[in-house]
Scaffold this motif. Structure first.
Motif, PDB file in Angstrom:
ATOM      1  N   ALA A  99      -1.973   2.110   4.301  1.00  0.00           N
ATOM      2  CA  ALA A  99      -0.523   1.938   4.260  1.00  0.00           C
ATOM      3  C   ALA A  99      -0.252   0.529   3.747  1.00  0.00           C
ATOM      4  O   ALA A  99      -0.710  -0.454   4.348  1.00  0.00           O
ATOM      5  N   THR A 100       0.490   0.430   2.651  1.00  0.00           N
ATOM      6  CA  THR A 100       0.669  -0.851   1.966  1.00  0.00           C
ATOM      7  C   THR A 100       2.142  -1.120   1.698  1.00  0.00           C
ATOM      8  O   THR A 100       2.847  -0.275   1.133  1.00  0.00           O
ATOM      9  N   MET A 101       2.620  -2.301   2.111  1.00  0.00           N
ATOM     10  CA  MET A 101       3.970  -2.751   1.819  1.00  0.00           C
ATOM     11  C   MET A 101       3.900  -4.206   1.379  1.00  0.00           C
ATOM     12  O   MET A 101       3.498  -5.069   2.150  1.00  0.00           O
ATOM     13  N   THR A 149      -5.728   1.655   7.565  1.00  0.00           N
ATOM     14  CA  THR A 149      -5.654   0.234   7.210  1.00  0.00           C
ATOM     15  C   THR A 149      -4.239  -0.110   6.774  1.00  0.00           C
ATOM     16  O   THR A 149      -3.676   0.536   5.881  1.00  0.00           O
ATOM     17  N   LEU A 150      -3.659  -1.127   7.422  1.00  0.00           N
ATOM     18  CA  LEU A 150      -2.310  -1.605   7.114  1.00  0.00           C
ATOM     19  C   LEU A 150      -2.366  -2.908   6.333  1.00  0.00           C
ATOM     20  O   LEU A 150      -3.160  -3.795   6.671  1.00  0.00           O
ATOM     21  N   VAL A 151      -1.511  -3.048   5.318  1.00  0.00           N
ATOM     22  CA  VAL A 151      -1.251  -4.343   4.681  1.00  0.00           C
ATOM     23  C   VAL A 151       0.256  -4.492   4.593  1.00  0.00           C
ATOM     24  O   VAL A 151       0.924  -3.727   3.893  1.00  0.00           O
ATOM     25  N   MET A 152       0.814  -5.460   5.331  1.00  0.00           N
ATOM     26  CA  MET A 152       2.250  -5.701   5.361  1.00  0.00           C
ATOM     27  C   MET A 152       2.497  -7.152   4.957  1.00  0.00           C
ATOM     28  O   MET A 152       2.005  -8.073   5.627  1.00  0.00           O
ATOM     29  N   SER A 153       3.248  -7.377   3.874  1.00  0.00           N
ATOM     30  CA  SER A 153       3.361  -8.741   3.352  1.00  0.00           C
ATOM     31  C   SER A 153       4.764  -9.076   2.870  1.00  0.00           C
ATOM     32  O   SER A 153       5.406  -8.292   2.160  1.00  0.00           O
ATOM     33  N   PHE A 154       5.233 -10.261   3.275  1.00  0.00           N
ATOM     34  CA  PHE A 154       6.410 -10.899   2.686  1.00  0.00           C
ATOM     35  C   PHE A 154       5.997 -12.030   1.745  1.00  0.00           C
ATOM     36  O   PHE A 154       6.833 -12.831   1.338  1.00  0.00           O
ATOM     37  N   ALA A 172       3.543 -11.692  -1.114  1.00  0.00           N
ATOM     38  CA  ALA A 172       3.047 -11.341  -2.444  1.00  0.00           C
ATOM     39  C   ALA A 172       4.172 -10.742  -3.280  1.00  0.00           C
ATOM     40  O   ALA A 172       5.279 -10.505  -2.802  1.00  0.00           O
ATOM     41  N   VAL A 173       3.886 -10.501  -4.555  1.00  0.00           N
ATOM     42  CA  VAL A 173       4.932 -10.104  -5.502  1.00  0.00           C
ATOM     43  C   VAL A 173       5.138  -8.595  -5.547  1.00  0.00           C
ATOM     44  O   VAL A 173       6.247  -8.088  -5.425  1.00  0.00           O
ATOM     45  N   ALA A 174       4.070  -7.847  -5.744  1.00  0.00           N
ATOM     46  CA  ALA A 174       4.204  -6.404  -5.940  1.00  0.00           C
ATOM     47  C   ALA A 174       2.842  -5.749  -5.794  1.00  0.00           C
ATOM     48  O   ALA A 174       1.809  -6.422  -5.706  1.00  0.00           O
ATOM     49  N   THR A 175       2.830  -4.418  -5.769  1.00  0.00           N
ATOM     50  CA  THR A 175       1.588  -3.666  -5.725  1.00  0.00           C
ATOM     51  C   THR A 175       1.756  -2.362  -6.479  1.00  0.00           C
ATOM     52  O   THR A 175       2.872  -1.830  -6.570  1.00  0.00           O
ATOM     53  N   GLN A 176       0.653  -1.862  -7.012  1.00  0.00           N
ATOM     54  CA  GLN A 176       0.650  -0.527  -7.600  1.00  0.00           C
ATOM     55  C   GLN A 176       0.044   0.494  -6.644  1.00  0.00           C
ATOM     56  O   GLN A 176      -0.043   1.677  -6.968  1.00  0.00           O
ATOM     57  N   ALA A 177      -0.359   0.042  -5.466  1.00  0.00           N
ATOM     58  CA  ALA A 177      -0.953   0.957  -4.501  1.00  0.00           C
ATOM     59  C   ALA A 177       0.101   1.928  -3.981  1.00  0.00           C
ATOM     60  O   ALA A 177       1.283   1.604  -3.890  1.00  0.00           O
ATOM     61  N   ALA A 178      -0.338   3.148  -3.660  1.00  0.00           N
ATOM     62  CA  ALA A 178       0.567   4.101  -3.027  1.00  0.00           C
ATOM     63  C   ALA A 178       1.001   3.561  -1.672  1.00  0.00           C
ATOM     64  O   ALA A 178       0.265   2.822  -1.013  1.00  0.00           O
TER      65      ALA A 178
END
Length: 370
Positions: free
Chosen positions: A155-157, A245-250, A252-258
């Motif tokens: 899970a990626t934000m 696996t969680l990645v939660m970020s304020f 970074a710029v962007a991601t192409q991950a689902a």
């Protein structure tokens, strides 16, 4: 099985900030609900909302909570006030539904659930996005065995920060804020809905800046101090053995991950943004070379923020609404556990449990529910 609450259920909203617009767009189309009153610490703001809604009264906060014509309080205050407002509403015998998180801390949230149980009232909580066709179609695919036994999920934000668009972003950058407690409820609630409760976590966290600059509104250019972590990573160990696996970020710029991917022994799913109600669910099975879009097979169709209120109103007496306080508490407990693990450098057991909410059969349109 008991009967649903009497409907239409009279709703009073406490908190007339940015998020209220999304609820006001939805509530008129939900036939189990009737908005009767609004309140805010700023009486003028509440009055401005009421002026645009025939039959809706602007009241003081305590006046609304005490009003016998209000049966459920929709709590749209900032997270720091969630528990205070919820406890006051419960003490007045009201049902309660709140924006996420359920409370600023699990200690406060536990008090809310205990008070509700003692008073015999129901607590529901956002996010209700998990009730839409996106997450629910993915859940049905998992339940139908389309990917075999689930093994893992991601899970990626990733976003550079809400101060770029929010005119008053201060609460995002103090304890109780940050990307995990702000956006994590969508992702964690979706993971629990898809894969079941979590028993332990491992976390790590950091932040890159000690201040943020407001990018819009009357305070544009003003600096906001940062006193909480703004990049959080965690591994969630589900009771089923699935590892998420969680990645939660304020930061970074962007991601192409689902937004969310779920991997099983015989297939993988791409799950749409859990901050949205709909979106394409994609599957690729073992031996195939291409992803294909699954047909919509479950969830409240054409839904938007507030469908969780309708689901609560139509839940039989004694039952759990799908966007329940129990699910919200477990999600908050998971997130707090990730942050404790990040501070200690050790794995942390998650003390709470909840069952997977009941699946939502394909229901269209939302206003016809019940």
């Amino acid at each position: 099985m008991g009967q649903p609450l009497n409907t239409p259920l009279n709703i009073g909203i406490v908190g007339c900030g940015n998020i209220i617009v999304q609820y006001l767009d939805t509530l008129p189309s939900l036939d189990a609900l009737r908005l009767v009153a609004v309140a805010d610490l700023d009486p003028a703001r509440a009055q401005a909302v009421a002026d645009g809604l025939p039959g809706v009264r602007a009241l003081g906060v305590q006046e609304l909570i005490a009003d016998p014509g209000v049966e459920l309080v929709l709590n749209l205050t900032i997270p720091a006030a969630h528990a205070e407002v919820a406890l006051a509403a419960i003490a007045a015998g009201k049902q309660v539904y709140g924006e996420k998180p359920l409370a600023a801390t699990t200690e406060e949230a536990r008090a809310v659930l205990a008070a509700a149980a003692a008073a015999g009232v129901t607590v529901g909580s956002a996010p209700d996005t998990v009730l839409g066709t996106g997450t629910q179609t993915a859940r049905r695919a998992i339940d139908d065995g389309l990917i075999g036994r689930p093994i893992s999920a991601t899970a990626t934000m990733v976003t550079p920060g809400h101060e770029r668009w929010h005119p008053n972003p201060d609460f995002y950058y103090v304890p109780g804020g940050g990307p995990l407690l702000d956006m994590g409820p969508y992702y964690v609630s979706a993971l629990v809905t898809l894969l079941g409760p979590v028993k332990s976590v491992i976390g790590a966290a950091s932040h890159t800046r000690n201040s943020r600059v407001i990018g819009s509104g009357p305070r544009a250019g003003e600096s906001v101090p940062v006193s909480t972590d703004t990049h959080v990573t965690g591994v969630l160990v589900h009771e089923s053995g699935v590892l998420s696996t969680l990645v939660m970020s304020f930061d970074a710029v962007a991601t192409q991950a689902a937004n969310i991917e779920v991997h099983g022994e015989t297939g993988s799913l791409v799950v749409p943004d859990p901050n949205q109600f709909s979106g394409a669910v994609k599957i690729r099975t073992l031996g195939s070379e291409d992803w294909k879009v699954l047909p919509i097979s479950a969830g409240y169709a054409q839904s938007a923020r507030g469908i969780g209120l309708q689901d609560l109103a139509l839940t039989p007496d004694g039952g759990q609404p799908r966007a329940s306080g129990t699910l919200a508490f477990h999600a908050l407990d998971i997130m707090e556990s990730v942050l404790r693990s990040a501070r200690s450098g050790r794995a942390v057991d998650v003390g709470s449990r909840c069952g997977r909410p009941d699946p939502v059969p394909l229901t269209q349109p939302a206003a016809a529910v019940g």
